[in-house]
Every structure is written in C-alpha cells, then in structure tokens.
Design a protein around this motif. Structure first.
Motif, PDB file in Angstrom:
ATOM      1  N   MET A   1       0.665  -1.323  -0.030  1.00  0.00           N
ATOM      2  CA  MET A   1      -0.081   0.136  -0.156  1.00  0.00           C
ATOM      3  C   MET A   1       0.880   1.331  -0.005  1.00  0.00           C
ATOM      4  N   LEU A   2       0.582   2.077  -0.946  1.00  0.00           N
ATOM      5  CA  LEU A   2       1.141   3.311  -0.955  1.00  0.00           C
ATOM      6  C   LEU A   2       0.997   4.419  -0.194  1.00  0.00           C
ATOM      7  N   ILE A   3       1.715   5.228   0.618  1.00  0.00           N
ATOM      8  CA  ILE A   3       1.158   6.163   1.573  1.00  0.00           C
ATOM      9  C   ILE A   3       2.312   7.374   1.292  1.00  0.00           C
ATOM     10  N   LYS A   4       1.704   8.704   1.155  1.00  0.00           N
ATOM     11  CA  LYS A   4       2.484   9.841   0.925  1.00  0.00           C
ATOM     12  C   LYS A   4       3.068  10.115   2.347  1.00  0.00           C
ATOM     13  N   SER A   5       4.029  10.592   2.432  1.00  0.00           N
ATOM     14  CA  SER A   5       4.851  10.975   3.598  1.00  0.00           C
ATOM     15  C   SER A   5       3.918  11.937   4.519  1.00  0.00           C
ATOM     16  N   TYR A   6       3.169  12.932   3.884  1.00  0.00           N
ATOM     17  CA  TYR A   6       2.375  13.931   4.688  1.00  0.00           C
ATOM     18  C   TYR A   6       0.990  13.187   5.156  1.00  0.00           C
ATOM     19  N   GLU A   7       0.645  11.984   4.747  1.00  0.00           N
ATOM     20  CA  GLU A   7      -0.640  11.416   4.823  1.00  0.00           C
ATOM     21  C   GLU A   7      -0.395  10.766   6.256  1.00  0.00           C
TER      22      GLU A   7
ATOM     23  N   ARG B   1      22.335  24.912   1.190  1.00  0.00           N
ATOM     24  CA  ARG B   1      23.236  24.069   1.586  1.00  0.00           C
ATOM     25  C   ARG B   1      22.765  22.715   2.263  1.00  0.00           C
ATOM     26  N   ALA B   2      21.596  22.788   2.732  1.00  0.00           N
ATOM     27  CA  ALA B   2      21.071  21.257   3.010  1.00  0.00           C
ATOM     28  C   ALA B   2      20.901  20.410   1.957  1.00  0.00           C
ATOM     29  N   SER B   3      20.949  20.830   0.855  1.00  0.00           N
ATOM     30  CA  SER B   3      20.955  19.801  -0.308  1.00  0.00           C
ATOM     31  C   SER B   3      19.726  19.003  -0.450  1.00  0.00           C
ATOM     32  N   GLY B   4      18.556  19.334   0.074  1.00  0.00           N
ATOM     33  CA  GLY B   4      17.340  18.753   0.057  1.00  0.00           C
ATOM     34  C   GLY B   4      17.051  17.808   1.079  1.00  0.00           C
ATOM     35  N   ASP B   5      17.931  17.840   2.209  1.00  0.00           N
ATOM     36  CA  ASP B   5      17.916  16.902   3.388  1.00  0.00           C
ATOM     37  C   ASP B   5      17.594  17.555   4.715  1.00  0.00           C
ATOM     38  N   ARG B   6      16.442  17.304   5.552  1.00  0.00           N
ATOM     39  CA  ARG B   6      16.254  18.014   6.475  1.00  0.00           C
ATOM     40  C   ARG B   6      17.107  17.557   7.723  1.00  0.00           C
ATOM     41  N   ASN B   7      17.900  16.288   7.585  1.00  0.00           N
ATOM     42  CA  ASN B   7      18.673  16.046   8.611  1.00  0.00           C
ATOM     43  C   ASN B   7      20.063  16.957   8.558  1.00  0.00           C
ATOM     44  N   ASN B   8      20.553  17.134   7.312  1.00  0.00           N
ATOM     45  CA  ASN B   8      21.569  18.170   7.212  1.00  0.00           C
ATOM     46  C   ASN B   8      21.203  19.495   7.939  1.00  0.00           C
TER      47      ASN B   8
ATOM     48  N   CYS C   1      10.490   8.714   0.195  1.00  0.00           N
ATOM     49  CA  CYS C   1      11.170   9.664   0.832  1.00  0.00           C
ATOM     50  C   CYS C   1      11.955  10.589  -0.119  1.00  0.00           C
ATOM     51  N   TYR C   2      11.366  11.570  -0.681  1.00  0.00           N
ATOM     52  CA  TYR C   2      12.058  12.427  -1.602  1.00  0.00           C
ATOM     53  C   TYR C   2      12.716  13.427  -0.959  1.00  0.00           C
ATOM     54  N   LEU C   3      13.557  14.023  -1.798  1.00  0.00           N
ATOM     55  CA  LEU C   3      14.303  15.421  -1.049  1.00  0.00           C
ATOM     56  C   LEU C   3      13.035  16.308  -0.640  1.00  0.00           C
ATOM     57  N   ASP C   4      13.627  17.337   0.249  1.00  0.00           N
ATOM     58  CA  ASP C   4      12.618  18.472   0.555  1.00  0.00           C
ATOM     59  C   ASP C   4      12.766  19.405  -0.096  1.00  0.00           C
ATOM     60  N   SER C   5      11.524  19.949  -0.621  1.00  0.00           N
ATOM     61  CA  SER C   5      11.692  21.391  -1.265  1.00  0.00           C
ATOM     62  C   SER C   5      12.174  22.571  -0.453  1.00  0.00           C
ATOM     63  N   ASN C   6      12.429  23.582  -1.096  1.00  0.00           N
ATOM     64  CA  ASN C   6      12.970  24.753  -0.293  1.00  0.00           C
ATOM     65  C   ASN C   6      11.876  25.405   0.702  1.00  0.00           C
ATOM     66  N   LEU C   7      10.683  24.968   0.192  1.00  0.00           N
ATOM     67  CA  LEU C   7       9.627  25.624   1.222  1.00  0.00           C
ATOM     68  C   LEU C   7       9.564  24.648   2.465  1.00  0.00           C
ATOM     69  N   ASP C   8       9.737  23.523   2.058  1.00  0.00           N
ATOM     70  CA  ASP C   8       9.716  22.516   3.361  1.00  0.00           C
ATOM     71  C   ASP C   8      10.907  22.890   4.304  1.00  0.00           C
ATOM     72  N   LEU C   9      12.090  23.139   3.827  1.00  0.00           N
ATOM     73  CA  LEU C   9      13.219  23.324   4.556  1.00  0.00           C
ATOM     74  C   LEU C   9      13.103  24.632   5.192  1.00  0.00           C
ATOM     75  N   THR C  10      12.550  25.615   4.791  1.00  0.00           N
ATOM     76  CA  THR C  10      12.206  26.919   5.513  1.00  0.00           C
ATOM     77  C   THR C  10      11.277  26.851   6.533  1.00  0.00           C
ATOM     78  N   LYS C  11      10.255  26.065   6.482  1.00  0.00           N
ATOM     79  CA  LYS C  11       9.261  25.841   7.233  1.00  0.00           C
ATOM     80  C   LYS C  11      10.074  24.876   8.578  1.00  0.00           C
ATOM     81  N   ILE C  12      10.909  24.111   8.227  1.00  0.00           N
ATOM     82  CA  ILE C  12      11.701  23.280   9.331  1.00  0.00           C
ATOM     83  C   ILE C  12      12.554  24.502  10.121  1.00  0.00           C
ATOM     84  N   ILE C  13      13.206  25.324   9.502  1.00  0.00           N
ATOM     85  CA  ILE C  13      13.975  26.407  10.129  1.00  0.00           C
ATOM     86  C   ILE C  13      12.914  26.995  11.076  1.00  0.00           C
ATOM     87  N   GLY C  14      12.014  27.711  10.515  1.00  0.00           N
ATOM     88  CA  GLY C  14      10.869  28.292  11.475  1.00  0.00           C
ATOM     89  C   GLY C  14      10.735  27.465  12.943  1.00  0.00           C
TER      90      GLY C  14
END
Length: 232
Positions: A1-7, A168-175, A134-147
C-alpha cells in the motif's frame, strides 16, 4: 500500500505492522518512523526499540525469527528497525508478512529503490504492508523546518541566512537540523547572528557528496556546479 509521507497522521495504521521507508532523504525517513511509532504508542503503550543492519538479519535469520515469533504474554512490545534494506530480504519479508504478528512493528529502511525492486513492488501492492517514498525536501519544506526549529529560541536569522541554510542542506532536513544545532549553541546567550557568522559556522558546503555533484552535472546545472566547486 502506497502512502504519501504527509498522509501518515491521517491514516488508520492500527492493524499495520510492516513499513518500508525508502529514498534519499534521511531526515524525512527518521521523522516518518518517529511519527508512526508515536501514533502506535499513543494507542498501545511503549515499544522497546531494536535496530539491526540488513547483513545482521541475513547472517542470523533464525535469531530474527525467534525474536519475532517466540514472545510470551509478558514480553514487551517491540519496534524493530532494519537499516539499508535491499531485495536480499525479499524472501524473509514475504514469509513473515503473511503471519499474524501482534505487538511487533518492523521498519525496513532503504536507500533509493528502482521501480523493478522486488520489495518495493511487494509493499506497494499488498494492502497489509505500507510503502512510503522519501524524496528530497523542497525549499519551502526546509524553510518551514527552520522556522519550527528556532521558534522556541531567541535566535533571529536574516532572509539571506535562511536562504543559505536551505541551499546548503541539499534537500535533506537531517543536514539542516545538524547545522541549526550549531547555530543554537553559538547563540545560546544572545539572539543576533550575522550572515557571515552563519556562513562560517555552517560547513555543509564542505561536505557535498559525489552523487550530488554527479546529479548537478546530469541536470546541466552549471551555475550551481561552479558554486559547489568554489565552496569546496
């Protein structure tokens, strides 16, 4: 069963025990496993967490089966994390996924899996198994994480600093979180940090991986490629 990460928070996962979490975004994989575990623990109580590498499971399959199937009524619930999962575990997964297993959660974490991957196809098609890419985070995702990360601190970042961290995060919230931790330590007793200080303290630019540079080449992103070489 496929589930999106945000679901994850919207789905009823009560009867589901097997999860394949794959992709290049290490931080997102960690967040998903944590979210699923928290949802399960909210309903069922605490799980004992155990972590294995795929090779450990392959070499000691009998021990792994005993861990899953030989529990007693008094055993605590277990959440098992298997790192670097590949198609080598296909037969084992096929076998255990047919069993009615209670009080056991198994998270199979994998890197990129091609469409022809046997375990990916198994998890996508079986309604009792969960597959999350789990695809790379978008710039918007990363900006929200910073906030979210700095919300409880007095630290103030300029838009220029935020954009630098995102790039510099290269799309990964862990970085990203690793570098924000450095900034939090630096600003422990003050709330101002300049762009130049952010640029100096965050050294992600010195750790670009080869596959990232290869992808820039393949995508023809000359501007970003040149910037990467300059920073290195």
């Amino acid at each position: 069963m496929l589930i999106k990460s945000y679901e994850i928070s919207k789905k009823n996962l009560n009867s589901l025990n097997f999860f394949l979490i794959y992709g290049e975004n290490i931080g997102l994989k960690q967040d998903i496993a944590k979210s699923v575990l928290e949802l399960k623990e909210k309903k069922n109580g605490k799980y004992k967490q155990l972590e294995f590498e795929e090779e450990e499971i392959i070499k000691n399959q009998n021990n792994f089966f005993n861990l899953i199937f030989s529990g007693s009524l008094f055993d605590e619930k277990k959440a098992i994390f298997i790192n670097r999962t590949t198609d080598k575990l296909f037969n084992l997964i096929s076998e255990i996924s047919k069993e009615d297993i209670e009080d056991i959660l198994i998270f199979f974490k994998a890197d990129q899996l091609e469409k022809k991957s046997k375990i990916r196809n198994l998890f996508e098609k079986d309604k009792n198994l969960v597959c999350i890419a789990c695809y790379l985070d978008s710039n918007l995702d990363l900006t929200k994480i910073i906030g979210n990360e700095i919300k409880q601190t007095k630290m103030k970042l300029s838009n220029e600093s935020i954009n630098l961290l995102v790039e510099r995060a290269s799309g990964d919230r862990n970085n990203l979180r690793n570098e924000i931790s450095k900034l939090k330590s630096f600003t422990l007793n003050k709330n101002k940090i300049s762009f130049e200080q952010v640029k100096t303290l965050t050294n992600m630019a010195q750790n670009y991986q080869n596959d990232y540079i290869v992808n820039l080449c393949l995508n023809g992103n000359i501007k970003k490629l040149n910037k990467t070489f300059k920073e290195n």
